[in-house]
Each structure stands twice: as structure tokens, then as C-alpha cells.
Write a protein that holds these residues in place. Structure first.
Motif, PDB file in Angstrom:
ATOM      1  N   GLN A   1       0.820  -1.208   0.000  1.00 55.33           N
ATOM      2  CA  GLN A   1       0.000   0.000   0.000  1.00 55.33           C
ATOM      3  C   GLN A   1       0.855   1.260   0.000  1.00 55.33           C
ATOM      4  O   GLN A   1       0.634   2.182  -0.798  1.00 55.33           O
ATOM      5  CB  GLN A   1      -0.919   0.004   1.227  1.00 55.33           C
ATOM      6  N   LEU A   2       1.838   1.312   0.889  1.00 53.44           N
ATOM      7  CA  LEU A   2       2.639   2.517   1.010  1.00 53.44           C
ATOM      8  C   LEU A   2       3.537   2.732  -0.198  1.00 53.44           C
ATOM      9  O   LEU A   2       3.881   3.876  -0.522  1.00 53.44           O
ATOM     10  CB  LEU A   2       3.472   2.475   2.289  1.00 53.44           C
ATOM     11  N   THR A   3       3.911   1.670  -0.878  1.00 56.52           N
ATOM     12  CA  THR A   3       4.668   1.834  -2.113  1.00 56.52           C
ATOM     13  C   THR A   3       3.860   2.599  -3.143  1.00 56.52           C
ATOM     14  O   THR A   3       4.394   3.416  -3.901  1.00 56.52           O
ATOM     15  CB  THR A   3       5.097   0.468  -2.668  1.00 56.52           C
ATOM     16  N   VAL A   4       2.548   2.365  -3.146  1.00 56.24           N
ATOM     17  CA  VAL A   4       1.651   3.091  -4.054  1.00 56.24           C
ATOM     18  C   VAL A   4       1.398   4.506  -3.557  1.00 56.24           C
ATOM     19  O   VAL A   4       1.371   5.467  -4.331  1.00 56.24           O
ATOM     20  CB  VAL A   4       0.313   2.336  -4.202  1.00 56.24           C
ATOM     21  N   MET A   5       1.222   4.664  -2.242  1.00 60.78           N
ATOM     22  CA  MET A   5       0.785   5.939  -1.666  1.00 60.78           C
ATOM     23  C   MET A   5       1.896   6.976  -1.514  1.00 60.78           C
ATOM     24  O   MET A   5       1.613   8.171  -1.403  1.00 60.78           O
ATOM     25  CB  MET A   5       0.205   5.695  -0.258  1.00 60.78           C
ATOM     26  N   THR A   6       3.158   6.544  -1.493  1.00 59.30           N
ATOM     27  CA  THR A   6       4.244   7.405  -1.027  1.00 59.30           C
ATOM     28  C   THR A   6       4.942   8.141  -2.163  1.00 59.30           C
ATOM     29  O   THR A   6       5.215   7.572  -3.216  1.00 59.30           O
ATOM     30  CB  THR A   6       5.267   6.565  -0.239  1.00 59.30           C
ATOM     31  N   ALA A   7       5.261   9.402  -1.913  1.00 61.47           N
ATOM     32  CA  ALA A   7       5.931  10.246  -2.898  1.00 61.47           C
ATOM     33  C   ALA A   7       7.410   9.891  -3.005  1.00 61.47           C
ATOM     34  O   ALA A   7       8.013   9.334  -2.078  1.00 61.47           O
ATOM     35  CB  ALA A   7       5.773  11.718  -2.510  1.00 61.47           C
ATOM     36  N   LYS A   8       7.988  10.229  -4.132  1.00 59.98           N
ATOM     37  CA  LYS A   8       9.427  10.046  -4.326  1.00 59.98           C
ATOM     38  C   LYS A   8      10.181  10.863  -3.278  1.00 59.98           C
ATOM     39  O   LYS A   8       9.822  11.993  -2.969  1.00 59.98           O
ATOM     40  CB  LYS A   8       9.836  10.492  -5.729  1.00 59.98           C
ATOM     41  N   GLY A   9      11.239  10.265  -2.737  1.00 59.88           N
ATOM     42  CA  GLY A   9      12.030  10.925  -1.717  1.00 59.88           C
ATOM     43  C   GLY A   9      11.588  10.623  -0.301  1.00 59.88           C
ATOM     44  O   GLY A   9      12.293  10.975   0.651  1.00 59.88           O
ATOM     45  N   SER A  10      10.439   9.966  -0.150  1.00 55.15           N
ATOM     46  CA  SER A  10       9.941   9.610   1.186  1.00 55.15           C
ATOM     47  C   SER A  10       9.887   8.103   1.381  1.00 55.15           C
ATOM     48  O   SER A  10       9.244   7.612   2.306  1.00 55.15           O
ATOM     49  CB  SER A  10       8.540  10.214   1.406  1.00 55.15           C
ATOM     50  N   GLU A  11      10.587   7.361   0.519  1.00 56.21           N
ATOM     51  CA  GLU A  11      10.477   5.900   0.549  1.00 56.21           C
ATOM     52  C   GLU A  11      11.007   5.274   1.834  1.00 56.21           C
ATOM     53  O   GLU A  11      10.600   4.160   2.191  1.00 56.21           O
ATOM     54  CB  GLU A  11      11.217   5.291  -0.658  1.00 56.21           C
ATOM     55  N   ASP A  12      11.922   5.961   2.540  1.00 56.88           N
ATOM     56  CA  ASP A  12      12.439   5.362   3.769  1.00 56.88           C
ATOM     57  C   ASP A  12      11.329   5.197   4.815  1.00 56.88           C
ATOM     58  O   ASP A  12      11.439   4.359   5.718  1.00 56.88           O
ATOM     59  CB  ASP A  12      13.591   6.177   4.337  1.00 56.88           C
ATOM     60  N   SER A  13      10.266   5.976   4.689  1.00 55.42           N
ATOM     61  CA  SER A  13       9.142   5.835   5.605  1.00 55.42           C
ATOM     62  C   SER A  13       8.463   4.475   5.472  1.00 55.42           C
ATOM     63  O   SER A  13       7.858   3.994   6.428  1.00 55.42           O
ATOM     64  CB  SER A  13       8.111   6.938   5.343  1.00 55.42           C
ATOM     65  N   ILE A  14       8.563   3.873   4.307  1.00 50.79           N
ATOM     66  CA  ILE A  14       7.909   2.584   4.084  1.00 50.79           C
ATOM     67  C   ILE A  14       8.569   1.517   4.950  1.00 50.79           C
ATOM     68  O   ILE A  14       7.887   0.746   5.642  1.00 50.79           O
ATOM     69  CB  ILE A  14       7.959   2.209   2.591  1.00 50.79           C
ATOM     70  N   ASP A  15       9.894   1.453   4.924  1.00 55.60           N
ATOM     71  CA  ASP A  15      10.604   0.465   5.742  1.00 55.60           C
ATOM     72  C   ASP A  15      10.326   0.681   7.226  1.00 55.60           C
ATOM     73  O   ASP A  15      10.171  -0.279   7.989  1.00 55.60           O
ATOM     74  CB  ASP A  15      12.106   0.537   5.483  1.00 55.60           C
ATOM     75  N   LYS A  16      10.265   1.932   7.655  1.00 59.65           N
ATOM     76  CA  LYS A  16       9.969   2.227   9.056  1.00 59.65           C
ATOM     77  C   LYS A  16       8.581   1.712   9.423  1.00 59.65           C
ATOM     78  O   LYS A  16       8.378   1.135  10.504  1.00 59.65           O
ATOM     79  CB  LYS A  16      10.053   3.724   9.309  1.00 59.65           C
ATOM     80  N   ALA A  17       7.606   1.932   8.546  1.00 57.46           N
ATOM     81  CA  ALA A  17       6.249   1.487   8.825  1.00 57.46           C
ATOM     82  C   ALA A  17       6.173  -0.032   8.919  1.00 57.46           C
ATOM     83  O   ALA A  17       5.547  -0.587   9.831  1.00 57.46           O
ATOM     84  CB  ALA A  17       5.299   1.995   7.742  1.00 57.46           C
ATOM     85  N   VAL A  18       6.814  -0.715   7.980  1.00 57.63           N
ATOM     86  CA  VAL A  18       6.802  -2.182   8.000  1.00 57.63           C
ATOM     87  C   VAL A  18       7.456  -2.697   9.275  1.00 57.63           C
ATOM     88  O   VAL A  18       6.954  -3.631   9.919  1.00 57.63           O
ATOM     89  CB  VAL A  18       7.508  -2.737   6.749  1.00 57.63           C
ATOM     90  N   SER A  19       8.570  -2.094   9.661  1.00 57.73           N
ATOM     91  CA  SER A  19       9.259  -2.508  10.885  1.00 57.73           C
ATOM     92  C   SER A  19       8.369  -2.340  12.101  1.00 57.73           C
ATOM     93  O   SER A  19       8.317  -3.230  12.981  1.00 57.73           O
ATOM     94  CB  SER A  19      10.545  -1.690  11.050  1.00 57.73           C
ATOM     95  N   GLU A  20       7.658  -1.240  12.181  1.00 61.43           N
ATOM     96  CA  GLU A  20       6.808  -0.995  13.343  1.00 61.43           C
ATOM     97  C   GLU A  20       5.610  -1.938  13.372  1.00 61.43           C
ATOM     98  O   GLU A  20       5.181  -2.374  14.443  1.00 61.43           O
ATOM     99  CB  GLU A  20       6.345   0.460  13.355  1.00 61.43           C
ATOM    100  N   VAL A  21       5.056  -2.252  12.206  1.00 50.31           N
ATOM    101  CA  VAL A  21       3.958  -3.218  12.175  1.00 50.31           C
ATOM    102  C   VAL A  21       4.433  -4.580  12.673  1.00 50.31           C
ATOM    103  O   VAL A  21       3.742  -5.268  13.434  1.00 50.31           O
ATOM    104  CB  VAL A  21       3.369  -3.324  10.752  1.00 50.31           C
ATOM    105  N   ARG A  22       5.631  -4.970  12.275  1.00 53.29           N
ATOM    106  CA  ARG A  22       6.165  -6.256  12.733  1.00 53.29           C
ATOM    107  C   ARG A  22       6.405  -6.244  14.246  1.00 53.29           C
ATOM    108  O   ARG A  22       6.137  -7.244  14.930  1.00 53.29           O
ATOM    109  CB  ARG A  22       7.456  -6.568  11.977  1.00 53.29           C
ATOM    110  N   LYS A  23       6.899  -5.135  14.771  1.00 52.70           N
ATOM    111  CA  LYS A  23       7.077  -5.034  16.221  1.00 52.70           C
ATOM    112  C   LYS A  23       5.744  -5.155  16.943  1.00 52.70           C
ATOM    113  O   LYS A  23       5.628  -5.829  17.978  1.00 52.70           O
ATOM    114  CB  LYS A  23       7.729  -3.701  16.576  1.00 52.70           C
ATOM    115  N   LEU A  24       4.734  -4.502  16.402  1.00 51.43           N
ATOM    116  CA  LEU A  24       3.412  -4.552  17.019  1.00 51.43           C
ATOM    117  C   LEU A  24       2.851  -5.965  16.997  1.00 51.43           C
ATOM    118  O   LEU A  24       2.279  -6.433  17.984  1.00 51.43           O
ATOM    119  CB  LEU A  24       2.457  -3.595  16.308  1.00 51.43           C
ATOM    120  N   ARG A  25       3.045  -6.665  15.891  1.00 48.87           N
ATOM    121  CA  ARG A  25       2.574  -8.046  15.810  1.00 48.87           C
ATOM    122  C   ARG A  25       3.200  -8.881  16.931  1.00 48.87           C
ATOM    123  O   ARG A  25       2.511  -9.671  17.581  1.00 48.87           O
ATOM    124  CB  ARG A  25       2.924  -8.636  14.438  1.00 48.87           C
ATOM    125  N   GLU A  26       4.479  -8.708  17.146  1.00 48.90           N
ATOM    126  CA  GLU A  26       5.148  -9.472  18.195  1.00 48.90           C
ATOM    127  C   GLU A  26       4.624  -9.086  19.576  1.00 48.90           C
ATOM    128  O   GLU A  26       4.478  -9.940  20.460  1.00 48.90           O
ATOM    129  CB  GLU A  26       6.651  -9.249  18.116  1.00 48.90           C
TER     130      GLU A  26
END
Length: 259
Positions: free
Chosen positions: A125-150
Motif C-alpha cells: 500500500q505505502l509503495t503506491v501511496m508514497t511520494a518520491k524521496g519519502s520511501e524510507d518511511s515505508i521500511d519504518k512502517a513495515v518494521s513498526e507493524v512487525r514489532k506490534l505483531r510481536e
């Protein structure tokens, strides 16, 4: 096995809904950076007004008389009818109008759609939603979702537990231009969030009166989320939303309706 799954789902529900960590953790520290338009090291100045630019022109509006401005409230003013997206890609709505309520609609749909427990879906989803130059936010979001799952007893990677659904309802929003040509817009949203538990159990403690911010820029024919510091520094803070307050209407809050 079923009992273990139910316990995990109940734990997810308590973590996501009961103790109010949706804005603080679920839409995740990385996703909060997206939705609130902040980088990790960006401080929001308390009481800052929305950016010192003219409001984005979200739709055709006549200028009310001074007396009407004092008495209109979000509940009595003309609501914002949000245009529908023209399509979907990887779980994200696409195809919002450049002008009118287009950026507001993009923010509302994206806030509603963003997965909170499915790390693979969040990335797509975020790959579609995110502007160029802000892609590092995607990895941060995925990391936080994984932490929350745990934290709620789920494997670090996977889908949302079967039977658990989370519904977001944005009831009001305001939008401001952050630059001269209106190609960068900050959108504040007032929303609630409820869960439906496995076997149809009700949510006894829904999350209410929440605020989220999303900064979008017009890019490649659509509105994309940006976390560029030069824009996040200007996002400001709106006054608290009250549907019956003339001050809220004057501040730019509009009731939103999906057409």
C-alpha cells in the motif's frame, strides 16, 4: 489451536483498540511519520497555527457574510463531498482529482485503507501511496507493524488474524496549501476506529476523537504522501474539532461525506 488464535486476536484488539495505541503505535511509529507528516526527529510546536498560506481551495464555496461566519458550525455548514478514486492498486485507492476536494479525499481514503497488522500489505500500500524521496518511511512502517505483531503475540510477519476487522470512520477534515501553487497540501482528519472481533464480537471500547495528519504532494497525476522535512515543518496544528462550534468551522473543519 483455536483458543490460541482467539487469545492472539483478543490481544490484538486490546492493543489496537482498548488502550488507544492506534495513533501512537499501530499506524505505527513509521506510519505515524507518514500520516502525521513527521520525521522521527521532528518536533511539533504546540499551538502552531496551520501554515501561513491561504487554505487549499477544496471545493466551490461561496463567501458567507460575517454574521454567518460567526454562527456556522461544521454541523450546519455545507459538508465536503469527497470524490471517489478512479481505481485501486495493491490495496490502495488511486486516481484522485488534482483540484477541489481531491487531496482531502486521498487522505481520508488512505487513512481508512492502511493495514495495521499485515506487514506485506502495508508495504504494498505505502509503495503506491508514497511520494518520491519519502520511501524510507515505508521500511519504518513495515518494521513498526512487525514489532506490534510481536507485542500482541503474533509472528512478526503475516496477515491480520482471521475474523478481526478494524474500521476507520473519518467524520471531519480540513485542508491547507503549504505552497503557492497548491501542489502540496496538509490534511488534518478527525476520526474514530472500531474493531469487530472473531465470531462477530462487538467492540466495547472504540477509539474516538482521534486526529491524524497527512501531507500530500501532487506527483505523476495523483496525490502522494510526503515526509519531506521542508513540508512537515509547516504542517501546524489545528484547533480541537467540535462539530457544534463556530470556532471549529472558522478554523476550516468540514464534515466529510463520501460520494
Amino acid at each position: 489451536m483455536a483458543d490460541r488464535h482467539d487469545r492472539a486476536a483478543r490481544g490484538a484488539r486490546l492493543r489496537l483498540i482498548g488502550i488507544g495505541v492506534v495513533t501512537a503505535a499501530v499506524v505505527a511509529a513509521g506510519s505515524v511519520a507518514l500520516l502525521h507528516g513527521l520525521d522521527d526527529d521532528t518536533d511539533t510546536k504546540p499551538g502552531a497555527a496551520p501554515a501561513a498560506t491561504a487554505p487549499a481551495s477544496p471545493g466551490p464555496m461561496s463567501s458567507p457574510s460575517p454574521s454567518a461566519t460567526r454562527t456556522l458550525t461544521p454541523n450546519t455548514a455545507k459538508p465536503a463531498h469527497l470524490p471517489k478514486p478512479t481505481g485501486q492498486k495493491d490495496g490502495a485507492s488511486i486516481g484522485f482529482p488534482r483540484y477541489g476536494y481531491g487531496p482531502m479525499a486521498a487522505a481520508v481514503y488512505h487513512l481508512d485503507e492502511l493495514s495495521m497488522l499485515d506487514d506485506d500489505m502495508v508495504r504494498r500500500q505505502l509503495t503506491v501511496m508514497t511520494a518520491k524521496g519519502s520511501e524510507d518511511s515505508i521500511d519504518k512502517a513495515v518494521s513498526e507493524v512487525r514489532k506490534l505483531r510481536e507485542q500482541v503475540g503474533l509472528p512478526p510477519s503475516g496477515g491480520t488474524p482471521a475474523g478481526l476487522t478494524i474500521t476507520t470512520n473519518v467524520d471531519a477534515a480540513q485542508a491547507w496549501a503549504l505552497n503557492g501553487d497548491g501542489s502540496v497540501i496538509t490534511v488534518w482528519m478527525h476520526y474514530s476506529r472500531t474493531a469487530t472481533l472473531p465470531k462477530g464480537g462487538p467492540d466495547d471500547d472504540p477509539l474516538k476523537n482521534q486526529l491524524a495528519n497527512m501531507i500530500l504532494q501532487w506527483e505523476d497525476g495523483d496525490w502522494k504522501i510526503t515526509t519531506d522535512p521542508k513540508w512537515t515543518a509547516k504542517k501546524g496544528d489545528p484547533m480541537p474539532y467540535n462539530p457544534d462550534s463556530p470556532a471549529s468551522a472558522k478554523d476550516g473543519w468540514l464534515v466529510v461525506i463520501r460520494d
